[in-house]
Design an enzyme around this catalytic site. Structure first.
Site, short mmCIF file in Angstrom:
data_model
loop_
_atom_site.label_atom_id
_atom_site.label_comp_id
_atom_site.label_asym_id
_atom_site.label_seq_id
_atom_site.Cartn_x
_atom_site.Cartn_y
_atom_site.Cartn_z
N SER A 27 19.11 -19.18 24.95
CA SER A 27 19.44 -19.62 26.73
C SER A 27 20.32 -18.75 26.96
CB SER A 27 18.42 -19.90 27.40
OG SER A 27 18.44 -19.49 28.63
N ASP A 42 15.86 -13.87 30.00
CA ASP A 42 16.17 -14.80 29.63
C ASP A 42 15.84 -16.12 31.04
OD1 ASP A 42 17.58 -17.66 29.01
OD2 ASP A 42 18.67 -17.67 30.71
N LYS A 50 23.47 -15.39 27.87
CA LYS A 50 24.05 -15.70 28.99
C LYS A 50 25.92 -15.07 28.44
CE LYS A 50 21.61 -18.60 30.88
NZ LYS A 50 20.37 -19.43 30.19
N ARG A 92 9.39 -21.03 30.44
CA ARG A 92 9.04 -22.75 29.59
C ARG A 92 8.93 -23.48 30.11
NH1 ARG A 92 15.22 -21.36 26.58
NH2 ARG A 92 14.13 -23.74 26.23
N HIS A 99 31.51 -22.95 28.32
CA HIS A 99 30.53 -23.14 28.34
C HIS A 99 29.79 -24.35 28.20
CE1 HIS A 99 26.21 -23.56 29.56
NE2 HIS A 99 26.23 -23.91 28.34
#
Length: 442
Positions: free
Chosen positions: A190, A168, A194, A175, A89
């Site tokens: 967050s 999320d 995932k 947010r 990621h």
């Protein structure tokens, strides 16, 4: 929900966090489940998020928040895939086409890659948008087809699908409109909810820092990376992080199809120096995490060899063909979407490129049509910015610094005017900067 949490009250939860107290696992789950189900109103959720923003969460609270969001919807079961699955990621950056390079390299070295990627929003591009710029490429696969493809060729990359981490998505949207984005626990939970829901065995994080990154400060980027590694470890997933520089765009191409072309060039062994260095390091760590190398250093060498021998490029071709793409694009770049208009940005004085503001380039690229201001905006795959002169390179008056391209002349002219401001030219060559700042292991 009431049956499961009889003695928990949302007002009490808000009060506790407002007063700087620690929330229990059940209290956090009560909030996540209740807000996700629509049983807790926005105004109460907003109050709690602001209390968290101001008073922070400790490591245990952050892990519990992550796990509650992870299990708020579907989770992906990758157990039927043979081998150690490694996910990667990136926290996002300008010109970040890394997945398109490291995934084929790692797969070519025997690490199964079963990856779901997202679309871009704002000035950071999404891997799915880049893949969709390849003629014929399918970014959706049925679950059985997805698993079968990874078992048969070692790699599949698709768009995020199903009902993953709905809590999320809902919390992030809130947010975004309540000025509670920039909080370590909320950001890390967050991202990691995932990644954990996506089912891989191990996780590699590429955390960017600099002008073109969400985390501009290296220290804050390292703090975020450390927290995410701790969350991964607490969930039983070995997690490593690389802190990398995003003070100038990564590589030379910023867009969609032009980034795919640069990714292919890198797999051919002729990519820009920075993208080559970063992807070989990231892929090497993935190879190490996947058990195909005894050390990270051995992994780096295997990554380099896969490019040199052509096995990584062949894996990219196999991967593209399996997902419906026209593989002729690998040798004929004219088959990619082409821009009608191209405007060159010229150097107005001689010297050395002392800086390229990545954020300015990213926003200018978005304005060509390569990015989205709103989720529903359509992408112009051919548009973007190609950087001819990178930091440290010399330039004379009249030299081309960058080429801005797209299919709307007004947008291209506007973007060129913006992108011009990104280049800083000085008399002296700047000090060499470190692309990879730090590697974090917990």
């Amino acid at each position: 929900m009431v049956d499961k949490f009889e003695n928990i009250d949302m007002i009490e939860i808000i009060t506790k966090k407002r007063d700087g107290e620690k929330l229990t696992k059940d209290e956090i789950k009560y909030f996540v489940d209740g807000y996700s189900a629509g049983e807790i109103p926005d105004y109460q959720a907003s109050a709690l998020l602001m209390a968290i923003y101001l008073n922070k969460m400790d490591e245990e609270e952050t892990v519990n928040l992550t796990q509650s969001m992870r299990f708020s919807g579907d989770t992906i079961d990758l157990d039927s895939i043979k081998g150690i699955k490694v996910d990667k990621h990136s926290t996002g950056g300008v010109g970040d086409k890394v997945t398109l390079i490291v995934a084929p390299i790692a797969a070519a070295c025997g690490v199964p890659i079963a990856k779901m990627s997202g679309r871009g929003l704002g000035f950071t591009g999404g891997t799915v948008d880049k893949m969709e710029s390849i003629p014929g490429f399918k970014t959706t696969l049925e679950p059985e087809e997805f698993l079968k493809q990874v078992n048969e060729i070692g790699i599949a990359v698709i768009g995020q699908s199903g009902h993953l981490t709905p809590a999320d998505k809902k919390i992030y949207a809130l947010r975004d409109v309540t000025a509670t984005i920039d909080n370590l626990s909320l950001i890390s939970s967050s991202i990691m909810s995932k990644k954990l829901a996506a089912g891989s065995d191990k996780i590699l994080l590429d955390v960017k820092c600099g002008e073109g990154a969400f985390m501009e400060d290296e220290e804050k980027a390292a703090e975020l990376a450390t927290m995410m590694c701790k969350i991964g470890k607490a969930a039983g997933k070995e997690t490593m992080a690389v802190i990398s520089d995003m003070n100038q765009p990564l590589g030379r191409a910023v867009g969609n199809s032009i980034e795919v072309i640069e990714a292919i060039d890198t797999l051919k062994g002729r990519g820009p120096e920075d993208i080559t260095e970063l992807t070989e390091k990231l892929a090497g760590i993935m190879i190490f995490l996947g058990g195909k190398a005894k050390t990270k250093e051995d992994g780096y060498e295997l990554a380099k060899e896969s490019i040199k021998s052509g096995t990584a490029l062949n894996k990219m071709k196999e991967f593209m063909e399996r997902q419906g793409a026209d593989v002729n694009v690998i040798n004929d770049y004219s088959l990619f979407p082409q821009a009608e208009y191209k405007v060159e940005i010229k150097a107005e004085k001689s010297g050395y490129i002392n800086g390229i503001d990545a954020k300015i380039i990213g926003i200018a690229s978005q304005h060509t049509g390569a990015g989205r201001a709103k989720k529903e905006d359509e992408i112009d795959y051919a548009s973007g910015i190609y950087i001819e002169k990178k930091v440290g390179e010399g330039a004379s008056v009249g030299d081309t610094l960058a080429i801005v391209c797209g299919n709307n002349r007004e947008k291209v002219d506007r973007a060129a005017s913006e992108a011009r401001k990104a280049f800083k030219i000085g008399e002296n060559s700047p000090k060499a900067f470190k692309l990879i700042k730090k590697i974090i292991e917990i």
